[in-house]
Design an enzyme around this catalytic site. Structure first.
Site, mmCIF file in Angstrom:
data_model
loop_
_atom_site.group_PDB
_atom_site.id
_atom_site.type_symbol
_atom_site.label_atom_id
_atom_site.label_comp_id
_atom_site.label_asym_id
_atom_site.label_seq_id
_atom_site.Cartn_x
_atom_site.Cartn_y
_atom_site.Cartn_z
ATOM 1 N N ASP A 42 0.834 -1.206 0.000
ATOM 2 C CA ASP A 42 0.000 0.000 0.000
ATOM 3 C C ASP A 42 0.871 1.260 0.000
ATOM 4 O O ASP A 42 0.356 2.380 -0.010
ATOM 5 C CB ASP A 42 -1.035 -0.009 1.138
ATOM 6 C CG ASP A 42 -0.412 -0.049 2.519
ATOM 7 O OD1 ASP A 42 0.825 -0.130 2.630
ATOM 8 O OD2 ASP A 42 -1.183 -0.007 3.511
ATOM 9 N N ASP A 81 -1.033 -6.250 -0.122
ATOM 10 C CA ASP A 81 -1.364 -5.611 1.163
ATOM 11 C C ASP A 81 -2.867 -5.456 1.337
ATOM 12 O O ASP A 81 -3.574 -5.066 0.393
ATOM 13 C CB ASP A 81 -0.748 -4.204 1.210
ATOM 14 C CG ASP A 81 0.507 -4.139 2.043
ATOM 15 O OD1 ASP A 81 0.773 -5.079 2.824
ATOM 16 O OD2 ASP A 81 1.240 -3.139 1.901
ATOM 17 N N GLU A 113 -1.092 -5.377 8.836
ATOM 18 C CA GLU A 113 -0.287 -4.800 9.911
ATOM 19 C C GLU A 113 -0.904 -5.090 11.275
ATOM 20 O O GLU A 113 -2.132 -5.031 11.416
ATOM 21 C CB GLU A 113 -0.185 -3.278 9.711
ATOM 22 C CG GLU A 113 0.479 -2.888 8.401
ATOM 23 C CD GLU A 113 0.543 -1.372 8.188
ATOM 24 O OE1 GLU A 113 0.164 -0.605 9.113
ATOM 25 O OE2 GLU A 113 0.969 -0.958 7.101
ATOM 26 N N GLU A 180 9.463 -3.731 10.317
ATOM 27 C CA GLU A 180 9.812 -2.436 9.714
ATOM 28 C C GLU A 180 10.341 -1.457 10.764
ATOM 29 O O GLU A 180 9.686 -1.214 11.791
ATOM 30 C CB GLU A 180 8.582 -1.832 9.003
ATOM 31 C CG GLU A 180 8.881 -0.461 8.396
ATOM 32 C CD GLU A 180 7.855 0.037 7.383
ATOM 33 O OE1 GLU A 180 6.923 -0.723 7.047
ATOM 34 O OE2 GLU A 180 7.997 1.191 6.940
#
Ligand code: KIV
Length: 263
Positions: A42, A81, A113, A180
């Site tokens: 994304d 995503d 996420e 990340e």
């Protein structure tokens, strides 16, 4: 062809190389270069749509780009995503949206996420037969909670939360986890603690693989450059130089020549 079990088996044997792609040409280039995973991220919000965050990306956007990328890729695993608010409101919607993404793009897996709070949702998607890649640390869909894109997990409390998240995701069956912008020591500890591969971006050298955004890796995007980005080319500069030459040749009449013309 790369498969989900094949990616899991790479842990401890061979580093995993992942790159993003959003269109046919970039996906073809990535695949022909030998990456293991192509991620339709994304991050297309920034590098394709010119937005400041990923929050306005829709399921339709991801399906549009996912379908194009899948058409181009012959060997790599294609992961798409799940965008903001396509899974946050609960497992029921999450399964429906993950299902739509897989059915309408033909991709191999989805990524979302979040850690412990999303374990139940991830479990339901996995039980529906859709492989899930987790994403922990700096999770850009939470930008309004974090307030910045700075590294996460630098204090003990947050590091523990990220570690717990990794264990929870492993337990419910993710096949890999993106880490990340976290300290390399935390990424190393997580990598040693879970049985599935970790794929780092700004997470140091001890993860099981690495991911970079296509436009960052090739120097096509220069709005900002995070510390963890290594540019392997300067294609923006090269492109501007090439197009400037084209403009000059059109204006001067040097292009087209007879060999570019039909009789
Ligand atoms: O959207 C994206 O490109 C990502 C990678 C940075 C991991 O999630």
């Amino acid at each position: 062809m790369v498969t989900v079990p094949g990616i899991v088996e790479m842990k401890g044997r061979e580093k995993i190389a992942m790159v993003t792609a959003y269109d046919f040409s970039s996906a073809r280039i990535a695949d022909e270069s030998g990456v293991d995973i192509v991620l339709v991220g994304d991050s297309l919000a920034m590098v394709i749509q010119g937005l400041k965050s990923t929050l306005s990306v829709t399921v339709e956007d991801m399906i549009y780009h996912g379908r194009i990328v899948k058409r181009a890729v012959k060997n790599a695993l294609v992961v798409v995503d799940m965008p903001f608010m396509s899974y946050q409101q609960g497992a029921y919607d999450a399964v429906l949206n993950a299902g739509r993404i897989v059915k309408e793009t033909g991709c191999d897996a989805v990524k979302l996420e979040g850690g412990e709070d999303y374990a139940e949702t991830v479990e339901r998607i996995v039980k529906a037969g859709i492989p899930v890649m987790g994403h922990l640390g700096l999770t850009p869909q939470s930008i309004n909670v974090f307030g910045s894109y700075k590294a996460r997990g630098r204090d003990k409390g947050e590091a523990e939360k990220i570690m717990k998240g990794a264990r929870a995701l492993e337990k419910v069956g993710v096949f890999s986890i993106v880490l990340e912008a976290v300290p390399y020591a935390l990424a190393r500890d997580i990598t040693e603690s879970v049985s599935v591969p970790t794929i780092g971006i700004g997470a140091g050298m001890y993860t099981d693989g690495q991911v970079l955004v296509y436009h960052d890796l090739l120097g096509l995007f220069d709005e900002f450059k995070p510390k963890f980005v290594k540019r392997y080319a300067d294609l923006k500069e090269d492109s501007v130089a090439a197009i400037k030459t084209y403009v000059k040749e059109v204006k001067s009449g040097k292009f087209p020549e007879m060999r570019h013309s039909y009789e």
